[in-house]
Design an enzyme around this catalytic site. Structure first.
Site, mmCIF file in Angstrom:
data_model
loop_
_atom_site.group_PDB
_atom_site.id
_atom_site.type_symbol
_atom_site.label_atom_id
_atom_site.label_comp_id
_atom_site.label_asym_id
_atom_site.label_seq_id
_atom_site.Cartn_x
_atom_site.Cartn_y
_atom_site.Cartn_z
ATOM 1 N N LYS A 36 1.121 11.457 -0.324
ATOM 2 C CA LYS A 36 2.046 10.527 0.353
ATOM 3 C C LYS A 36 2.781 9.667 -0.665
ATOM 4 O O LYS A 36 3.993 9.485 -0.568
ATOM 5 C CB LYS A 36 1.234 9.630 1.306
ATOM 6 C CG LYS A 36 2.006 8.425 1.827
ATOM 7 C CD LYS A 36 1.180 7.581 2.773
ATOM 8 C CE LYS A 36 0.308 6.533 2.123
ATOM 9 N NZ LYS A 36 1.018 5.376 1.575
ATOM 10 N N ASN A 37 2.032 9.151 -1.647
ATOM 11 C CA ASN A 37 2.643 8.184 -2.560
ATOM 12 C C ASN A 37 3.518 8.817 -3.628
ATOM 13 O O ASN A 37 4.138 8.119 -4.426
ATOM 14 C CB ASN A 37 1.566 7.274 -3.171
ATOM 15 C CG ASN A 37 0.969 6.360 -2.103
ATOM 16 O OD1 ASN A 37 1.506 6.263 -0.997
ATOM 17 N ND2 ASN A 37 -0.142 5.716 -2.413
ATOM 18 N N ARG A 68 5.965 0.190 3.997
ATOM 19 C CA ARG A 68 6.250 -0.473 2.727
ATOM 20 C C ARG A 68 7.302 0.316 1.927
ATOM 21 O O ARG A 68 8.111 -0.250 1.186
ATOM 22 C CB ARG A 68 4.935 -0.575 1.948
ATOM 23 C CG ARG A 68 5.053 -0.985 0.515
ATOM 24 C CD ARG A 68 5.255 -2.464 0.360
ATOM 25 N NE ARG A 68 5.322 -2.849 -1.042
ATOM 26 C CZ ARG A 68 5.552 -4.084 -1.455
ATOM 27 N NH1 ARG A 68 5.734 -5.047 -0.568
ATOM 28 N NH2 ARG A 68 5.600 -4.364 -2.723
ATOM 29 N N CYS A 90 0.768 -1.541 5.341
ATOM 30 C CA CYS A 90 -0.571 -2.075 5.580
ATOM 31 C C CYS A 90 -0.622 -3.559 5.260
ATOM 32 O O CYS A 90 -0.029 -4.008 4.277
ATOM 33 C CB CYS A 90 -1.580 -1.326 4.711
ATOM 34 S SG CYS A 90 -1.939 0.330 5.300
ATOM 35 N N ARG A 145 2.586 -9.046 -0.232
ATOM 36 C CA ARG A 145 3.102 -7.922 -1.016
ATOM 37 C C ARG A 145 4.566 -8.207 -1.359
ATOM 38 O O ARG A 145 5.482 -7.603 -0.794
ATOM 39 C CB ARG A 145 2.955 -6.603 -0.248
ATOM 40 C CG ARG A 145 1.494 -6.232 -0.001
ATOM 41 C CD ARG A 145 1.342 -4.945 0.758
ATOM 42 N NE ARG A 145 1.549 -3.769 -0.070
ATOM 43 C CZ ARG A 145 1.410 -2.513 0.371
ATOM 44 N NH1 ARG A 145 1.076 -2.289 1.620
ATOM 45 N NH2 ARG A 145 1.621 -1.492 -0.430
ATOM 46 N N ASP A 201 -6.861 2.131 -3.465
ATOM 47 C CA ASP A 201 -6.885 2.872 -2.194
ATOM 48 C C ASP A 201 -8.229 3.557 -1.953
ATOM 49 O O ASP A 201 -8.515 3.982 -0.823
ATOM 50 C CB ASP A 201 -5.766 3.928 -2.179
ATOM 51 C CG ASP A 201 -4.395 3.277 -2.138
ATOM 52 O OD1 ASP A 201 -4.292 2.136 -1.683
ATOM 53 O OD2 ASP A 201 -3.427 3.922 -2.573
ATOM 54 N N ARG A 223 -0.518 7.636 9.122
ATOM 55 C CA ARG A 223 0.495 7.301 8.121
ATOM 56 C C ARG A 223 0.197 7.998 6.793
ATOM 57 O O ARG A 223 1.119 8.250 6.019
ATOM 58 C CB ARG A 223 0.584 5.783 7.925
ATOM 59 C CG ARG A 223 1.134 5.068 9.167
ATOM 60 C CD ARG A 223 1.512 3.614 8.897
ATOM 61 N NE ARG A 223 1.963 3.458 7.546
ATOM 62 C CZ ARG A 223 1.411 2.645 6.633
ATOM 63 N NH1 ARG A 223 0.413 1.876 6.971
ATOM 64 N NH2 ARG A 223 1.880 2.588 5.419
#
Ligand code: EPU
Length: 417
Positions: free
Chosen positions: A22-23, A92, A116, A121, A308, A400
């Site tokens: 995902k990232n 985000r 999240c 943030r 994470d 997500r």
């Protein structure tokens, strides 16, 4: 609201392959806007944040669609820089659209991003770096607007702290800026290297990505390309944590152990058998063998223990034979899942950014709620080692980041509905 029921007590067996990270995928999708021609991202899982990103790309004028397991993005010539509130607020990663739209359109307005709720943030480093490259930054209420008069210019910029997102934002902007940009104190996560390699395949000149000093020679026109994003090291760690909690023997394939080495080292210290090969890891634990506690972990930027994976490590340590603690250097509210752990019968508490676990818990089924993406995954994993049935209410967090975590763990032998 998804309801996941997990009945503990089954061991896990088999092989499992993490999907694309995902990232990596989310910033890569934003980066496709920097290119004059279409790009293709191969084998991307149907995550909720991916669907939000495709909608966001369409809302700014790009053609963006799923074609089988691939994603196809054609940026076109008529982009616009107004990001709708409901898309910005859904994740985000809407922050990744600041730099590409500023470069392509000349102006971008972003309602401040969601994601999240891990504590504050801010996006100050993204904004400070873009301002240093010549962008005008206007903050009004809950939105930020960036404008540029001419092209951005290269800059020698030191990041206040090694933010993953800000390193990606500034790397993307620097590919379009005139002259050389030097980013100092950059984040070094594998996903940064993946983005840099994609941009290089598109024609950018970038060296040093994955180290604290990244150098970008800007101003090269970029052409789209086909790209296979990195495998998801956090998903790999999730499967490994599931094995540790449930027992059994599982091989995680197609994800180099080096990507999640700190987590594997932790599991080994906790008494899980971990056999690492080039791109696979085989993990084994007899459920009769107690996990070892007495551990002190500190989650921080790469290559330290990944934030994470901190809730996943906590899920493993709840039942260990001695007290442990985990400190998260990056996020103030990383351990919102502690309430769910307590409902499952664990003795644990948060003090500031530290989660203290007494260990030796005899976990039992309970009704719990996912507070965020990784906290939700950690509750699912902990419930695999609990006596009886847990009902995990998930208001959409887990989808997500994992296409079908319950289905994947069920295929390894767990009783999950
Ligand atoms: N920070 C600032 N100012 C900024 C940017 C960041 O103060 O301008 C602070 C943050 O508040 C935080 C720390 O810096 O305390 C680290 O944040 P970072 O920018 O590195 O994180 P991110 O880019 O927002 C990404 C991942 C997160 C992951 C972190 C850390 C994506 C889409 N998200 O977030 O992933 O936890 O890096 O590795 O890449 C997740 O997948 O569940 C997730 C939260």
């Amino acid at each position: 609201m998804q309801l996941i029921t997990i009945t503990g007590g089954r061991t896990l067996h088999g092989r499992i392959r993490p999907a694309a990270a995902k990232n990596s995928v989310l910033p890569l999708l934003a980066a496709t806007l920097l290119c004059r021609t279409p790009s293709r991202l191969r084998a991307v899982p149907p995550l909720a944040d991916v669907a939000t990103s495709l909608a966001l790309l369409q809302s700014v004028g790009a053609k963006a669609e799923r074609q089988g397991s691939d994603l196809f993005v054609a940026p076109g010539q008529d982009l616009q820089g107004e990001i709708p509130d409901y898309l910005a607020g859904a994740m985000r990663s809407s922050v990744f659209y600041l730099a590409p739209l500023l470069c392509r359109v000349g102006e971008v307005r972003l309602p401040l991003p969601g994601g999240c709720k891990l504590g504050p943030r801010p996006v100050d480093i993204h904004l400070a770096g873009l301002a240093a490259m010549g962008a005008q930054v206007e903050l009004e209420g809950i939105a930020v607007t960036l404008r540029r008069r001419g092209p951005l210019h290269g800059v020698d910029f030191a990041l206040r702290l090694p933010s993953v997102g800000a390193t990606m934002t500034l790397m993307m902007a620097a590919t379009q800026a005139g002259g050389t940009t030097i980013l100092r104190g950059a984040a070094c996560e594998p996903e940064i290297r993946d983005l840099a390699n994609f941009l290089r395949a598109c024609g950018a000149h970038i060296t040093g990505a994955g180290t604290p000093v990244v150098v970008i020679q800007g101003g090269k026109p970029l052409q789209g390309t086909a790209w296979t994003p990195l495998p998801d090291r956090i998903a790999a760690a999730t499967y490994a944590a599931a094995l540790a909690c449930a027992g059994g023997e599982v091989t995680v394939t197609h994800c180099a152990p080096a990507y999640y080495a700190a987590f594997l080292d932790f599991l080994q210290a906790a008494g899980v058998d971990v056999a690492r090969q080039d791109t696979t890891v085989t993990l084994a634990r007899s459920p009769a063998r107690p996990l070892r506690g007495g551990q002190t972990l500190c989650a921080n930027a790469w290559p330290a223990f990944a934030t994470d994976t901190a809730p996943l490590a906590a899920a493993v340590l709840l039942t260990a034979d001695a007290p442990s603690k985990i400190y998260d250097h990056l996020f103030a509210r990383r351990f919102a899942c502690a309430e769910g752990f307590t409902a499952l019968g664990a003795r644990c508490r948060t003090v500031g950014r530290t989660l203290y676990m007494d260990g030796r818990a005899a976990l039992h089924g309970a009704a719990v709620t996912a507070p965020d993406l990784r906290g939700g995954a950690a509750l699912l994993v902990a419930a695999l080692g609990a006596d009886g049935t847990t009902t995990l209410r998930d208001p959409g967090h887990i989808r997500r980041g994992y296409a079908d975590l319950p289905g994947e763990i069920r295929r390894l032998g767990a009783e999950i509905g």
